[in-house]
Motif scaffolding. Structure first.
Motif: not given
Length: 237
Positions: A96-123
Motif C-alpha cells: 500500500a505504501g507504494t500505491g499498489a494493492v495485492i489481491l489473492a484469490f482461490r477457486d471456490v466454484t465447487a464449494e459455492r455450487a454445493l452450498e447453493d444445492e444444500l440451500r435449495s434442498t433445505k428450503e
C-alpha cells in the motif's frame, strides 16, 4: 522481492495500481482464469467482473491504500472457457505504501455450487415440513424445541418464534408425558429402539386445555449418538 513467493503459491495473485489496473499476475491466476499474463497486464481487473461486482474492487482498493485490509469476499471472474469461476478474494496492505494493492484469490466454484444445492434442498424440506397438515416438533436432548412447523402452530396455538429455543418440549405434554415418551423411544417394546409406533396421548395447548392426539416419534442419531427427537402429532378433536 515478493515475486518468487507469489509464483510458488497455490492461490491466484494479482497486484493492482490505484486505478485497478493489473501490474502483476502469478501462474495460479493464469491457471484459474485461463488468461495469459501478457493479455492481463495493463488491463483493468473490473473487465473480468460482472457490472454489479465492479464497485467491490473500487472500494477494496480505496480501503487497502488507506491501510485497511478488507474481509474476504467472493468475486465472479470471467475465464477463457466462457464459464465464470467463483473465487474467494482477500487483500494485503504490504504494498500500500507504494500505491499498489495485492489481491489473492482461490477457486471456490465447487464449494459455492454445493452450498447453493444444500440451500435449495433445505428450503424445499422446510416448505415440505410446513405444508404438512400434522404437527411436527423436534427437540434436542436438553428438551429445547428446534423445529415447530405450521401444523404445530395450529394444534398448540403458539407461534414458532415463541417456542423455538424458548420453551422446553415437556411443557407441551401432560405431566411426565415427555419423560414417558423418551422411555418408550429407548425401549424395544414400542417399535424398536429409537422408534415409537402410533400411540394416543394428550398435549397441552396455549389456552391450558388438553387435546387428544395420535403421535409417532423417533430419535435422531449422529453415528450412534442420540442428538434429537422428532414427533409427528395428529389432532384427534
Amino acid at each position: 522481492s515478493l515475486k518468487e513467493h507469489f509464483e510458488a503459491g497455490a492461490d491466484g495473485v494479482v497486484v493492482l495500481d490505484d486505478a485497478g489496473r493489473i501490474l502483476f499476475v502469478n501462474r495460479a491466476a493464469e491457471r484459474i482464469t485461463g488468461f495469459a499474463r501478457d493479455g492481463l497486464l495493463g488491463s483493468e481487473l473490473v473487465d473480468l467482473l460482472p457490472s454489479h461486482q465492479r464497485a467491490l474492487i473500487s472500494d477494496a482498493i480505496s480501503r487497502v491504500l488507506a491501510g485497511v485490509n478488507v474481509d474476504a469476499f467472493d468475486l465472479e471472474l470471467s475465464t477463457t472457457s466462457g464459464s465464470p469461476v467463483w473465487v474467494s478474494a482477500s487483500t494485503s496492505t504490504v504494498l500500500a505504501g507504494t500505491g499498489a494493492v495485492i489481491l489473492a484469490f482461490r477457486d471456490v466454484t465447487a464449494e459455492r455450487a454445493l452450498e447453493d444445492e444444500l440451500r435449495s434442498t433445505k428450503e424445499f424440506l422446510e416448505r415440505l415440513i410446513d405444508s404438512t397438515v400434522d404437527a411436527i416438533i423436534a427437540a434436542d436432548l436438553r428438551g429445547q424445541i428446534i423445529l415447530f412447523n405450521q401444523g404445530a402452530e395450529r394444534l398448540f396455538g403458539y407461534r414458532a418464534r415463541d417456542v423455538i429455543g424458548k420453551k422446553p418440549v415437556w411443557e407441551l405434554y401432560e405431566p411426565d408425558g415427555a419423560r414417558q415418551i423418551m422411555r418408550m423411544l429407548r425401549s424395544t417394546s414400542y417399535g424398536g429402539v429409537g422408534r415409537l409406533e402410533q400411540i394416543r396421548r394428550e398435549v397441552r395447548i396455549a389456552t391450558g386445555g388438553a387435546v387428544p392426539v395420535s403421535m409417532t416419534a423417533s430419535l435422531v442419531y449422529e453415528g450412534e449418538r442420540e442428538v434429537a427427537t422428532v414427533g409427528i402429532l395428529t389432532d384427534l378433536r
